[in-house]
Motif scaffolding. Sequence first.
Motif, PDB file in Angstrom:
ATOM      1  N   SER A   1      -3.884  38.935  32.982  1.00 35.94           N
ATOM      2  CA  SER A   1      -4.703  38.453  34.231  1.00 35.94           C
ATOM      3  C   SER A   1      -6.331  38.588  33.546  1.00 35.94           C
ATOM      4  CB  SER A   1      -4.067  39.229  35.412  1.00 35.94           C
ATOM      5  OG  SER A   1      -4.517  41.081  34.628  1.00 35.94           O
ATOM      6  N   TRP A   2      -6.153  39.079  33.093  1.00 41.44           N
ATOM      7  CA  TRP A   2      -7.819  40.067  32.340  1.00 41.44           C
ATOM      8  C   TRP A   2      -8.205  38.701  31.206  1.00 41.44           C
ATOM      9  CZ3 TRP A   2      -6.578  45.560  31.405  1.00 41.44           C
ATOM     10  CH2 TRP A   2      -6.872  46.566  32.553  1.00 41.44           C
ATOM     11  N   GLY A   3      -7.151  37.907  30.812  1.00 41.90           N
ATOM     12  CA  GLY A   3      -7.340  36.759  29.473  1.00 41.90           C
ATOM     13  C   GLY A   3      -7.214  37.058  27.933  1.00 41.90           C
ATOM     14  N   VAL A   4      -6.813  38.611  27.483  1.00 41.81           N
ATOM     15  CA  VAL A   4      -6.564  39.459  26.731  1.00 41.81           C
ATOM     16  C   VAL A   4      -5.952  38.096  25.557  1.00 41.81           C
ATOM     17  CG1 VAL A   4      -6.630  40.788  25.267  1.00 41.81           C
ATOM     18  CG2 VAL A   4      -6.903  41.188  27.634  1.00 41.81           C
ATOM     19  N   ASP A   5      -6.421  38.165  24.400  1.00 41.86           N
ATOM     20  CA  ASP A   5      -5.945  37.088  22.994  1.00 41.86           C
ATOM     21  C   ASP A   5      -5.619  38.421  22.118  1.00 41.86           C
ATOM     22  OD1 ASP A   5      -7.373  34.577  24.168  1.00 41.86           O
ATOM     23  OD2 ASP A   5      -9.440  35.659  23.539  1.00 41.86           O
ATOM     24  N   PHE A   6      -5.217  39.078  22.783  1.00 42.34           N
ATOM     25  CA  PHE A   6      -5.398  40.019  20.870  1.00 42.34           C
ATOM     26  C   PHE A   6      -4.522  41.029  21.744  1.00 42.34           C
ATOM     27  CE2 PHE A   6      -5.991  42.797  17.670  1.00 42.34           C
ATOM     28  CZ  PHE A   6      -5.468  41.713  16.810  1.00 42.34           C
ATOM     29  N   TRP A   7      -3.333  41.933  21.055  1.00 48.23           N
ATOM     30  CA  TRP A   7      -3.207  43.438  21.356  1.00 48.23           C
ATOM     31  C   TRP A   7      -2.685  44.503  19.925  1.00 48.23           C
ATOM     32  CZ3 TRP A   7      -3.704  46.962  25.081  1.00 48.23           C
ATOM     33  CH2 TRP A   7      -2.247  47.153  25.427  1.00 48.23           C
ATOM     34  N   LYS A   8      -2.899  45.180  19.923  1.00 48.03           N
ATOM     35  CA  LYS A   8      -2.726  46.108  19.005  1.00 48.03           C
ATOM     36  C   LYS A   8      -2.264  46.933  19.361  1.00 48.03           C
ATOM     37  CE  LYS A   8      -5.446  49.401  15.923  1.00 48.03           C
ATOM     38  NZ  LYS A   8      -6.801  49.398  15.141  1.00 48.03           N
ATOM     39  N   TYR A   9      -1.209  46.791  19.158  1.00 49.17           N
ATOM     40  CA  TYR A   9      -0.177  48.153  18.630  1.00 49.17           C
ATOM     41  C   TYR A   9      -0.051  48.737  18.043  1.00 49.17           C
ATOM     42  CZ  TYR A   9       3.533  48.786  23.163  1.00 49.17           C
ATOM     43  OH  TYR A   9       4.553  48.868  23.791  1.00 49.17           O
ATOM     44  N   ASP A  10       0.108  50.788  18.673  1.00 46.58           N
ATOM     45  CA  ASP A  10      -0.222  51.263  17.358  1.00 46.58           C
ATOM     46  C   ASP A  10       1.420  52.419  18.071  1.00 46.58           C
ATOM     47  OD1 ASP A  10      -1.285  53.768  15.752  1.00 46.58           O
ATOM     48  OD2 ASP A  10      -2.979  53.273  17.032  1.00 46.58           O
ATOM     49  N   ASN A  11       1.341  53.512  17.238  1.00 45.67           N
ATOM     50  CA  ASN A  11       2.257  53.884  17.025  1.00 45.67           C
ATOM     51  C   ASN A  11       2.823  55.422  17.892  1.00 45.67           C
ATOM     52  OD1 ASN A  11       4.298  55.053  13.812  1.00 45.67           O
ATOM     53  ND2 ASN A  11       2.670  54.107  14.795  1.00 45.67           N
ATOM     54  N   CYS A  12       1.919  55.603  17.689  1.00 50.23           N
ATOM     55  CA  CYS A  12       2.320  57.432  18.139  1.00 50.23           C
ATOM     56  C   CYS A  12       2.856  57.926  18.960  1.00 50.23           C
ATOM     57  CB  CYS A  12      -0.223  57.651  18.520  1.00 50.23           C
ATOM     58  SG  CYS A  12      -0.392  58.168  16.836  1.00 50.23           S
TER      59      CYS A  12
ATOM     60  N   LEU B   1       0.515  45.052  14.961  1.00 49.32           N
ATOM     61  CA  LEU B   1       1.866  45.904  14.727  1.00 49.32           C
ATOM     62  C   LEU B   1       0.839  46.612  13.894  1.00 49.32           C
ATOM     63  CD1 LEU B   1       5.059  44.312  13.462  1.00 49.32           C
ATOM     64  CD2 LEU B   1       3.513  43.859  16.162  1.00 49.32           C
ATOM     65  N   CYS B   2       0.730  47.903  14.324  1.00 45.76           N
ATOM     66  CA  CYS B   2       0.147  49.173  13.844  1.00 45.76           C
ATOM     67  C   CYS B   2       1.423  49.972  13.924  1.00 45.76           C
ATOM     68  CB  CYS B   2      -1.297  49.254  14.903  1.00 45.76           C
ATOM     69  SG  CYS B   2      -2.550  51.175  13.763  1.00 45.76           S
ATOM     70  N   ASN B   3       1.694  49.998  12.743  1.00 45.96           N
ATOM     71  CA  ASN B   3       2.872  51.010  13.047  1.00 45.96           C
ATOM     72  C   ASN B   3       2.584  51.858  11.119  1.00 45.96           C
ATOM     73  OD1 ASN B   3       4.091  50.159  10.723  1.00 45.96           O
ATOM     74  ND2 ASN B   3       6.423  49.860  11.508  1.00 45.96           N
ATOM     75  N   TRP B   4       1.326  51.546  10.725  1.00 46.12           N
ATOM     76  CA  TRP B   4       1.265  52.019   9.418  1.00 46.12           C
ATOM     77  C   TRP B   4       2.049  52.141   7.846  1.00 46.12           C
ATOM     78  CZ3 TRP B   4       1.551  57.036  12.649  1.00 46.12           C
ATOM     79  CH2 TRP B   4       0.596  57.339  13.330  1.00 46.12           C
ATOM     80  N   GLY B   5       2.856  50.969   8.240  1.00 42.61           N
ATOM     81  CA  GLY B   5       3.809  51.007   6.500  1.00 42.61           C
ATOM     82  C   GLY B   5       4.932  50.665   6.964  1.00 42.61           C
ATOM     83  N   ARG B   6       5.082  51.818   8.446  1.00 41.84           N
ATOM     84  CA  ARG B   6       6.237  52.641   7.949  1.00 41.84           C
ATOM     85  C   ARG B   6       8.011  51.603   8.137  1.00 41.84           C
ATOM     86  NH1 ARG B   6       5.676  56.995  12.933  1.00 41.84           N
ATOM     87  NH2 ARG B   6       5.127  58.954  11.858  1.00 41.84           N
ATOM     88  N   ASP B   7       9.086  51.837   7.892  1.00 37.51           N
ATOM     89  CA  ASP B   7      10.169  51.342   8.268  1.00 37.51           C
ATOM     90  C   ASP B   7       9.880  50.032   7.321  1.00 37.51           C
ATOM     91  OD1 ASP B   7      11.295  53.062   9.971  1.00 37.51           O
ATOM     92  OD2 ASP B   7      10.241  52.403  10.884  1.00 37.51           O
ATOM     93  N   GLU B   8       8.863  49.568   6.430  1.00 38.50           N
ATOM     94  CA  GLU B   8       9.062  48.601   5.595  1.00 38.50           C
ATOM     95  C   GLU B   8       8.127  47.538   6.466  1.00 38.50           C
ATOM     96  OE1 GLU B   8      12.015  47.965   2.813  1.00 38.50           O
ATOM     97  OE2 GLU B   8      10.822  49.469   1.618  1.00 38.50           O
ATOM     98  N   VAL B   9       7.169  47.622   7.063  1.00 40.21           N
ATOM     99  CA  VAL B   9       7.234  46.452   8.169  1.00 40.21           C
ATOM    100  C   VAL B   9       7.045  45.387   7.406  1.00 40.21           C
ATOM    101  CG1 VAL B   9       4.882  47.260   7.865  1.00 40.21           C
ATOM    102  CG2 VAL B   9       5.880  45.932  10.501  1.00 40.21           C
TER     103      VAL B   9
END
Length: 389
Positions: free
Chosen positions: A141-152, A196-204
Amino acid sequence: MKSKEAVLLSALAIPQLASALDNGVGLKPHMGWSSWNVAQCNAASAKYALATADKFASLGLKDLGYEYINIDDCWSTKSRDSAGRLVPDPAKWPNGVKAVTDRIHSMGLKFGLYGCAGDKTCAGYPGSEGHEKSDVAQLVSWGVDFWKYDNCYTPCRQNPRPQTCTSPSGSTKTWYAPMRDAILGAQNTRKLHFNLCNWGRDEVWTWGATYGHSWRMSVDNWGDWASVERIGSSAAGIHQYSSPGGFNDLDMLYLGSPKLNVNQERLHFGLWAITKSPLVLGLDLDKISNSTLTIIRNKGLIDINQDSVGKAATTFRPPGAPSPVGGKIYPYWAGPLSDGVVIGLCAGTSAGTYSVNFKDVPGLGDSRSYLWKEMHTGQTGNGSSVTTA
Ligand code: GAL
């Protein structure tokens, strides 16, 4: 270094992962800016986003392909509203998020936000666990184009959940799937780039392309030479996983860091470019030096990064060259381009002169004469070998 001559590119066998988010987004490594390295939480505001968009135009960055203005952690309030929605912090977004995305879109640019697969973001703001669908609806609804998704603050055997869990219950994959599915579900209304921002975990890198368009393959770039060495050297072993639609993300470019000198900045930018990492500036464009500006505006390197073949360079060992040393940047890199081959000669450990015979370069491999161009100086030449100045 880029040699210009038709070469046999298709001889390289590269595994392809079918992309689940095959929505036409992320066919080239994304280029842009992120707020995090600039002033962490303090830079997660409309003011920074709009000022950066203006700088993209006035510094000529937009014309070079820098496109995404990405706001990282801390853009919302610390709690959701009574309907469970994320609330843009009114002190940072006085006119809301949509007013900012509208303005950024009107400038021909794109806008990104940051979230987290756990119940809180790394800085302690609301995470999206259990709210995936409704959060995506808000982004749309805001017109966002990009979503970075972290793992904390993700599911963890430790109680209470720590910021960074050392004994996770489940794999990162399971935490990223609901968000991927929510993004897929919203696809008809808005095509989001899912980072995806999982810092390379699980051989992303082995599964990232079935979940998103780009994936962080390491913990953060801290803006020092040790980070550039650690991240840059480990890109070599996972080069085969980068392809149009899904790229290894080596993390934001920390150019402008006081901990890097100009030669190190050149290597940092060049290596990220040839390994097809997203080129996301992590610096305050109000304070950029002329030498850093020259590096980030290097059109030749940007063209290499954005080349349609989308295959990352990796190391090769010419006859007589030393063996690679773990964690150190190897001097010899090469990768395919649509109109030739990119060769990276990296003085990773100490200054030096490097030579390469083109017959030893993967993708060239014969004694013909090639045209070449050095991308930092613009020097050109031809022959069967090249030596750095
Ligand atoms: C880290 C992430 C950084 C930045 C930060 C925000 O986990 O790797 O790039 O997003 O969180 O808190």
